[in-house]
Design a protein around this motif. Structure first.
Motif, mmCIF file in Angstrom:
data_model
loop_
_atom_site.group_PDB
_atom_site.id
_atom_site.type_symbol
_atom_site.label_atom_id
_atom_site.label_comp_id
_atom_site.label_asym_id
_atom_site.label_seq_id
_atom_site.Cartn_x
_atom_site.Cartn_y
_atom_site.Cartn_z
ATOM 1 N N ARG A 137 1.529 0.664 -12.674
ATOM 2 C CA ARG A 137 1.453 2.106 -12.394
ATOM 3 C C ARG A 137 2.833 2.755 -12.462
ATOM 4 N NH1 ARG A 137 -2.860 3.243 -7.551
ATOM 5 N NH2 ARG A 137 -4.500 1.841 -8.287
ATOM 6 N N LEU A 138 3.830 2.032 -11.975
ATOM 7 C CA LEU A 138 5.197 2.547 -12.026
ATOM 8 C C LEU A 138 5.618 2.812 -13.462
ATOM 9 C CD1 LEU A 138 7.980 3.147 -10.738
ATOM 10 C CD2 LEU A 138 8.452 0.683 -10.890
ATOM 11 N N LEU A 139 5.409 1.852 -14.347
ATOM 12 C CA LEU A 139 5.795 2.047 -15.742
ATOM 13 C C LEU A 139 4.966 3.132 -16.415
ATOM 14 C CD1 LEU A 139 6.672 -1.410 -17.301
ATOM 15 C CD2 LEU A 139 8.165 0.388 -16.473
ATOM 16 N N ALA A 140 3.686 3.184 -16.112
ATOM 17 C CA ALA A 140 2.843 4.233 -16.705
ATOM 18 C C ALA A 140 3.331 5.617 -16.296
ATOM 19 C CB ALA A 140 1.392 4.037 -16.289
ATOM 20 N N LEU A 141 3.898 5.709 -15.111
ATOM 21 C CA LEU A 141 4.371 6.991 -14.605
ATOM 22 C C LEU A 141 5.739 7.370 -15.160
ATOM 23 C CD1 LEU A 141 3.710 9.284 -12.562
ATOM 24 C CD2 LEU A 141 4.987 7.960 -10.875
ATOM 25 N N ILE A 142 6.670 6.409 -15.207
ATOM 26 C CA ILE A 142 8.044 6.769 -15.570
ATOM 27 C C ILE A 142 8.407 6.465 -17.016
ATOM 28 C CG2 ILE A 142 8.848 6.526 -13.197
ATOM 29 C CD1 ILE A 142 10.147 3.876 -14.036
ATOM 30 N N ALA A 143 7.655 5.606 -17.686
ATOM 31 C CA ALA A 143 7.975 5.273 -19.084
ATOM 32 C C ALA A 143 6.689 5.097 -19.879
ATOM 33 C CB ALA A 143 8.825 4.008 -19.132
ATOM 34 N N GLU A 155 0.840 -1.203 0.000
ATOM 35 C CA GLU A 155 0.000 0.000 0.000
ATOM 36 C C GLU A 155 0.870 1.246 0.000
ATOM 37 O OE1 GLU A 155 -2.443 -0.682 3.439
ATOM 38 O OE2 GLU A 155 -3.833 -1.975 2.327
ATOM 39 N N GLU A 156 1.947 1.219 0.789
ATOM 40 C CA GLU A 156 2.877 2.350 0.831
ATOM 41 C C GLU A 156 3.622 2.504 -0.495
ATOM 42 O OE1 GLU A 156 3.345 4.652 3.192
ATOM 43 O OE2 GLU A 156 1.793 3.804 4.448
ATOM 44 N N LEU A 157 4.007 1.381 -1.098
ATOM 45 C CA LEU A 157 4.678 1.448 -2.406
ATOM 46 C C LEU A 157 3.752 2.076 -3.444
ATOM 47 C CD1 LEU A 157 6.536 -1.978 -2.509
ATOM 48 C CD2 LEU A 157 7.598 0.288 -2.563
ATOM 49 N N LEU A 158 2.495 1.682 -3.436
ATOM 50 C CA LEU A 158 1.523 2.282 -4.367
ATOM 51 C C LEU A 158 1.385 3.781 -4.104
ATOM 52 C CD1 LEU A 158 -1.092 -0.583 -4.483
ATOM 53 C CD2 LEU A 158 0.012 0.431 -6.480
ATOM 54 N N ALA A 159 1.450 4.168 -2.847
ATOM 55 C CA ALA A 159 1.330 5.597 -2.506
ATOM 56 C C ALA A 159 2.515 6.405 -3.027
ATOM 57 C CB ALA A 159 1.199 5.766 -0.994
#
Length: 196
Positions: free
Chosen positions: A128-134, A63-67
């Motif tokens: 979500r990480l990839l959508a945000l950074i790449a 949950e914290e990682l998603l935040a």
């Protein structure tokens, strides 16, 4: 009531310390109860089971990682977004190193259903990480999924590896960012360098 919540959190933190130190499978219910200041019989009034407690600790980490991927940085360019994500992961690792250790080492001690829930959270986090950074990567399918796993693993492992270095924190953080940028730029064609 507030004192009860504080007591619960304190006991939960003590359980986390014990699990991280010895390994979840090496901790008996009797030992856990003694470590958190309860009798073995009263432990179940505070925690449904030892396994439930482990799940709660690992779920909280995800949950914290998603935040850390909160879209507040979406207005910035890709370079600034990546820097913000890296710093957020660095800080989270500094705050919760024991939970990272549990998530890496003791995930296999959860039930199949609990492992599936964590796997779903991890997959959501990676996407979500990839959508945000790449956001403009040309990869797709299994190659994109593998890239997401590698970038997420680096983000979540590098702080732990670098914290033992004698270099100043700013240098360690810069090294982490350099390594991640290199991995993303080489591993995700048309990734961060061309994202707007």
């Amino acid at each position: 009531m507030p004192r009860t919540c504080a007591d619960y959190e304190e006991r939960r933190d003590k359980a986390l310390e014990l699990f991280a130190l010895k390994g979840f499978g090496q901790v008996s219910m009797r030992e856990l109860a003694a470590h958190v200041g309860l009798t073995a019989g009263s432990l179940y009034h505070h925690f449904p089971s030892k396994q439930h407690l482990l799940f709660d600790l690992i779920e909280e980490l995800y949950e914290e990682l998603l935040a850390t991927l909160h879209p507040s940085g979406r207005g910035r360019d890709a370079t600034a977004r990546l820097s913000a994500v890296i710093r957020a992961h660095w800080e989270l690792h500094a705050e919760r190193p024991l939970q990272f250790r549990l998530a890496e080492r003791d995930l296999c001690c959860l039930s199949e259903e609990q492992q599936a829930q964590i796997a779903g959270m991890r997959q959501d986090y990676e996407q979500r990480l990839l959508a945000l950074i790449a956001p403009t990567s040309r990869l797709s399918g299994p190659a994109l999924q593998a890239s997401a796993q590698v970038v997420a693993s680096l983000l979540n492992s590098l702080p732990g590896w670098l914290q033992n270095s004698a270099a100043p924190e700013a240098q360690r953080l810069a090294l982490m960012e350099s390594m991640l940028r290199g991995a993303i730029e080489r591993g995700l064609p048309a990734g961060i360098s061309s994202a707007a």
